[in-house]
Design a protein around this motif. Structure first.
Motif, PDB file in Angstrom:
ATOM      1  N   PRO A  70       0.827  -1.215   0.000  1.00  0.00           N
ATOM      2  CA  PRO A  70       0.000   0.000   0.000  1.00  0.00           C
ATOM      3  C   PRO A  70       0.852   1.251   0.000  1.00  0.00           C
ATOM      4  N   PRO A  71       0.529   2.247  -0.822  1.00  0.00           N
ATOM      5  CA  PRO A  71       1.300   3.498  -0.853  1.00  0.00           C
ATOM      6  C   PRO A  71       0.900   4.405   0.305  1.00  0.00           C
ATOM      7  N   PRO A  72       1.650   5.474   0.539  1.00  0.00           N
ATOM      8  CA  PRO A  72       1.250   6.442   1.576  1.00  0.00           C
ATOM      9  C   PRO A  72      -0.108   7.049   1.267  1.00  0.00           C
ATOM     10  N   ALA A  73      -0.886   7.286   2.314  1.00  0.00           N
ATOM     11  CA  ALA A  73      -2.236   7.810   2.145  1.00  0.00           C
ATOM     12  C   ALA A  73      -2.191   9.280   1.754  1.00  0.00           C
ATOM     13  N   ILE A  74      -3.150   9.693   0.926  1.00  0.00           N
ATOM     14  CA  ILE A  74      -3.290  11.096   0.553  1.00  0.00           C
ATOM     15  C   ILE A  74      -3.800  11.883   1.759  1.00  0.00           C
ATOM     16  N   ALA A  75      -3.398  13.133   1.864  1.00  0.00           N
ATOM     17  CA  ALA A  75      -3.702  13.935   3.051  1.00  0.00           C
ATOM     18  C   ALA A  75      -5.206  14.023   3.302  1.00  0.00           C
ATOM     19  N   GLU A  76      -6.006  14.128   2.242  1.00  0.00           N
ATOM     20  CA  GLU A  76      -7.456  14.238   2.421  1.00  0.00           C
ATOM     21  C   GLU A  76      -8.063  12.954   2.974  1.00  0.00           C
ATOM     22  N   PHE A  77      -7.385  11.816   2.749  1.00  0.00           N
ATOM     23  CA  PHE A  77      -7.912  10.543   3.224  1.00  0.00           C
ATOM     24  C   PHE A  77      -7.273  10.113   4.539  1.00  0.00           C
ATOM     25  N   ALA A  78      -6.404  10.935   5.106  1.00  0.00           N
ATOM     26  CA  ALA A  78      -5.687  10.536   6.316  1.00  0.00           C
ATOM     27  C   ALA A  78      -6.556  10.598   7.557  1.00  0.00           C
ATOM     28  N   ALA A  79      -7.703  11.257   7.504  1.00  0.00           N
ATOM     29  CA  ALA A  79      -8.577  11.356   8.669  1.00  0.00           C
ATOM     30  C   ALA A  79      -9.196   9.990   8.974  1.00  0.00           C
ATOM     31  N   ALA A  80      -9.413   9.753  10.264  1.00  0.00           N
ATOM     32  CA  ALA A  80      -9.988   8.475  10.693  1.00  0.00           C
ATOM     33  C   ALA A  80     -11.454   8.401  10.301  1.00  0.00           C
ATOM     34  N   ASN A  81     -11.868   7.252   9.785  1.00  0.00           N
ATOM     35  CA  ASN A  81     -13.244   7.035   9.373  1.00  0.00           C
ATOM     36  C   ASN A  81     -13.755   5.733   9.984  1.00  0.00           C
ATOM     37  N   MET A  82     -15.016   5.719  10.305  1.00  0.00           N
ATOM     38  CA  MET A  82     -15.654   4.503  10.793  1.00  0.00           C
ATOM     39  C   MET A  82     -16.199   3.729   9.600  1.00  0.00           C
ATOM     40  N   VAL A  83     -15.737   2.492   9.437  1.00  0.00           N
ATOM     41  CA  VAL A  83     -16.134   1.650   8.321  1.00  0.00           C
ATOM     42  C   VAL A  83     -16.938   0.477   8.870  1.00  0.00           C
ATOM     43  N   LYS A  84     -18.171   0.365   8.420  1.00  0.00           N
ATOM     44  CA  LYS A  84     -19.007  -0.756   8.855  1.00  0.00           C
ATOM     45  C   LYS A  84     -18.623  -1.999   8.059  1.00  0.00           C
ATOM     46  N   MET A  85     -18.362  -3.070   8.784  1.00  0.00           N
ATOM     47  CA  MET A  85     -17.991  -4.337   8.170  1.00  0.00           C
ATOM     48  C   MET A  85     -18.784  -5.464   8.806  1.00  0.00           C
ATOM     49  N   GLY A  86     -19.067  -6.455   8.010  1.00  0.00           N
ATOM     50  CA  GLY A  86     -19.746  -7.643   8.499  1.00  0.00           C
ATOM     51  C   GLY A  86     -18.861  -8.861   8.372  1.00  0.00           C
ATOM     52  N   PHE A  87     -18.988  -9.777   9.322  1.00  0.00           N
ATOM     53  CA  PHE A  87     -18.214 -11.012   9.323  1.00  0.00           C
ATOM     54  C   PHE A  87     -19.176 -12.174   9.071  1.00  0.00           C
ATOM     55  N   PRO A  88     -19.351 -12.548   7.815  1.00  0.00           N
ATOM     56  CA  PRO A  88     -20.349 -13.577   7.483  1.00  0.00           C
ATOM     57  C   PRO A  88     -19.899 -14.961   7.929  1.00  0.00           C
ATOM     58  N   LEU A  89     -20.879 -15.824   8.136  1.00  0.00           N
ATOM     59  CA  LEU A  89     -20.636 -17.208   8.513  1.00  0.00           C
ATOM     60  C   LEU A  89     -20.622 -18.084   7.269  1.00  0.00           C
ATOM     61  N   ARG A  90     -19.744 -19.061   7.279  1.00  0.00           N
ATOM     62  CA  ARG A  90     -19.638 -19.997   6.157  1.00  0.00           C
ATOM     63  C   ARG A  90     -20.635 -21.136   6.360  1.00  0.00           C
ATOM     64  N   GLU A  91     -21.404 -21.408   5.322  1.00  0.00           N
ATOM     65  CA  GLU A  91     -22.390 -22.476   5.417  1.00  0.00           C
ATOM     66  C   GLU A  91     -21.723 -23.843   5.294  1.00  0.00           C
ATOM     67  N   SER A  92     -22.455 -24.855   5.637  1.00  0.00           N
ATOM     68  CA  SER A  92     -21.925 -26.213   5.572  1.00  0.00           C
ATOM     69  C   SER A  92     -21.663 -26.625   4.127  1.00  0.00           C
ATOM     70  N   GLU A  93     -20.783 -27.585   3.963  1.00  0.00           N
ATOM     71  CA  GLU A  93     -20.378 -28.002   2.626  1.00  0.00           C
ATOM     72  C   GLU A  93     -21.513 -28.680   1.864  1.00  0.00           C
ATOM     73  N   SER A  94     -22.501 -29.210   2.570  1.00  0.00           N
ATOM     74  CA  SER A  94     -23.585 -29.916   1.891  1.00  0.00           C
ATOM     75  C   SER A  94     -24.768 -29.017   1.556  1.00  0.00           C
ATOM     76  N   ALA A  95     -24.732 -27.758   2.024  1.00  0.00           N
ATOM     77  CA  ALA A  95     -25.861 -26.859   1.779  1.00  0.00           C
ATOM     78  C   ALA A  95     -25.847 -26.359   0.337  1.00  0.00           C
ATOM     79  N   VAL A  96     -27.040 -26.261  -0.263  1.00  0.00           N
ATOM     80  CA  VAL A  96     -27.198 -25.756  -1.631  1.00  0.00           C
ATOM     81  C   VAL A  96     -27.878 -24.394  -1.552  1.00  0.00           C
TER      82      VAL A  96
END
Length: 428
Positions: free
Chosen positions: A272-298
Motif C-alpha cells: 500500500p502506498p502512503p495515504a493522501i492527506a485528504e484521506f488521512a482522517a480516521a473514518n468509521m467503516v461498517k464491516m460484516g463477518f459472514p458465517l460460512r455455510e456447511s459443505e452440503s448446503a445448496v
C-alpha cells in the motif's frame, strides 16, 4: 524423327525437374529468412536464448556471469530502505485499484520475448496474486485499451482467479491506444468509491502515442480532483503525457528495460502506498463477518446468480449469499470480510524495523556464527564472514534470505518473539 522428338522430350523433363528443385530451395530459404529474420542458424539460437544478458563486466574488464542472488538482495535492501525512509507513514489499507493494459498493435511487438502482451499477461498474474496477499481488504478491476476504445474487462472484486481467467481470455491486439478513454472509464468507476477507499490506477502502456477524442488535460485534471492516484509503466519509451499524468495525480512513472525489470516495477505497486492527506482522517467503516455455510448446503449466490453447493457465506445483515471474501453485499452494500483479512493487514500499520547490516570490521569470534532464523552458518569455508544483518531491538543476527522472508512474508522478528515468549513464561 521419332528418336529426335524423344530426346527433346527427355531434355525438357530434366530442365523442368531442375527448375522445380531450384524453386523449392528458394522457397525454403525465404521461409528460413522470415522465421529467423535473415540470421544464420547459430545466430538465431543465440538470439532466442539472449545469453549475453546473463553476463556482466567486472573491475578487470572480464566477462563474468551475473550473480542473481546478489542482485536480488541489493534490490531488496534498496526497496526496504525506500519504504522506511520516513517513520510511521499512514497507508491506505482499503485500496480500489484498476489495472489498465494496453492491447493495441504496439503490444504485439517482439522486443519482449515472445511478445509484449505475453510478458505483460504473465507478470500481471503474478502481480494480482501478490497484491491480494499484501492487501487482503482491497479490490482490483481490469480494463484494456484497443482500437482506440477502453473496455472494462472485470469489475472491482476480491477474487484473483476470476481476474486472471478473464485476462488470459482477452489477449488479442489491434488498433491504437487511447489514454483519455481509459482515464474516463476508470474515473466513472472509481468516483463512486466511498471516501475511506483509496482510488488508484496502474496503466501498462505499450504504445508511443495516444489517439484521444478530446482534451486529455481536462481528463487529467478531473482525475486529480477525484483524488485518483495514476501510475504508468511504459514498455517502449518515455512519453511526456504519461509523465505529466503521474506528476499531477501523485503516481509513479517508470519505463521497463527488460522482463525482469518489468516484474520488479510491477511488484513495487503491491504494498500500500502512503495515504493522501485528504484521506488521512480516521473514518468509521461498517464491516460484516459472514458465517460460512456447511459443505452440503445448496444455495444461490447473489453475485453470480448461480446455485452452488457449500462454500458460500451468509451476510449477517440481509442474509444474502456470497461466494467469496472480501466483497460488498449486492443486496445491502455491507462490506464483508473475514477476521484473517484484518489480521493480515495489521503488519502494514506496525511493520518490522529494517535490520542493520553488520560491518565486516566488527565481525569476530564473539559474534554468532549461525543465523538465528535458519541456523545456517554465517562464515565461509575460508573463515571470511558473509553479509549479515542484525535486528535493532533483539540484536539477533540473520542472513539476507531470512531478512527478506521476515520483512516480506513473516512480518514478525523471531528474535523479538522468542524474548517476548520467554518473558511471559517467567511471569507465569
Amino acid at each position: 524423327m521419332s528418336g529426335v522428338g524423344l530426346e527433346l522430350r527427355m531434355r525438357h523433363r530434366e530442365e523442368s525437374g531442375r527448375s522445380e528443385k531450384i524453386s523449392e530451395r528458394e522457397e525454403d530459404e525465404e521461409e528460413d529468412e522470415e522465421n529467423g529474420r535473415g540470421l544464420e542458424a547459430w545466430e538465431r539460437a543465440y538470439a532466442d536464448e539472449r545469453s549475453w544478458e546473463s553476463l556482466q563486466e567486472d573491475e578487470y574488464g572480464l566477462l563474468r556471469p551475473i550473480d542473481s542472488a546478489t542482485l536480488h538482495h541489493a534490490q531488496y535492501r534498496r526497496r526496504l530502505q525506500s519504504y522506511s525512509s520516513t517513520v510511521r507513514i499512514q497507508k491506505g489499507l482499503i485500496r480500489y485499484l484498476y489495472v489498465v493494459i494496453d492491447l493495441s498493435r504496439a503490444a504485439a511487438e517482439t522486443d519482449f520475448r515472445p511478445t509484449r502482451r505475453a510478458v505483460v499477461a504473465k507478470y500481471v498474474e503474478v502481480f494480482i496474486r501478490e497484491f491480494f496477499d499484501q492487501n487482503p481488504l482491497s479490490h482490483i478491476g481490469l480494463a484494456i485499451i484497443k482500437d482506440g476504445v477502453a473496455h472494462c474487462l472485470t469489475d472491482l472484486g476480491g477474487s484473483p482467479d476470476s481476474h486472471i481467467k478473464a485476462l488470459l481470455g482477452k489477449l488479442e491486439c489491434s488498433g491504437d491506444a487511447s489514454l483519455q478513454n481509459a482515464l474516463d472509464l476508470v474515473h466513472g468507476c472509481l468516483c463512486q468509491i466511498p471516501t475511506y477507499g483509496h482510488r488508484e490506477v496502474l496503466i501498462l502502456y505499450s504504445a508511443l502515442s495516444t489517439c484521444d477524442p478530446g482534451d486529455i488535460m481536462e481528463t487529467i485534471q478531473k482525475c486529480k480532483n477525484a483524488k485518483i492516484r495514476c501510475s504508468v509503466i511504459g514498455l517502449s519509451a518515455e512519453m511526456y503525457i504519461c509523465k505529466h499524468l503521474c506528476e499531477q495525480t501523485g503516481g509513479l512513472y517508470s519505463v521497463a528495460l527488460d522482463e525482469s525489470h518489468l516484474k520488479e516495477l510491477l511488484l513495487e505497486h503491491a504494498p500500500p502506498p502512503p495515504a493522501i492527506a485528504e484521506f488521512a482522517a480516521a473514518n468509521m467503516v461498517k464491516m460484516g463477518f459472514p458465517l460460512r455455510e456447511s459443505e452440503s448446503a445448496v444455495s444461490i449466490c447473489s453475485c453470480h446468480q448461480t446455485a452452488k453447493v457449500g462454500g458460500v457465506y451468509t451476510c449477517p445483515r440481509c442474509k444474502a449469499r456470497v461466494c467469496e471474501l472480501p466483497t460488498e453485499c449486492r443486496i445491502c452494500g455491507l462490506t464483508l470480510v473475514s477476521s484473517p483479512h484484518l489480521a493480515r493487514s495489521y503488519h502494514h500499520l506496525f511493520p518490522v524495523d529494517p535490520f542493520v547490516e553488520v560491518p565486516k570490521s566488527n565481525v569476530n569470534h564473539k559474534l554468532p556464527k549461525a543465523c538465528f532464523g535458519c541456523q545456517q552458518t554465517l562464515l565461509n569455508p575460508g573463515s571470511n564472514s558473509i553479509i549479515r544483518v542484525a535486528c535493532p531491538k533483539c540484536k539477533h543476527h540473520f542472513c539476507l534470505d531470512c531478512d527478506i522472508y521476515i520483512h516480506e512474508s513473516l512480518h514478525n522478528c523471531p528474535g523479538c518473539e522468542s524474548i517476548r515468549d520467554s518473558k511471559l513464561g517467567n511471569e507465569q
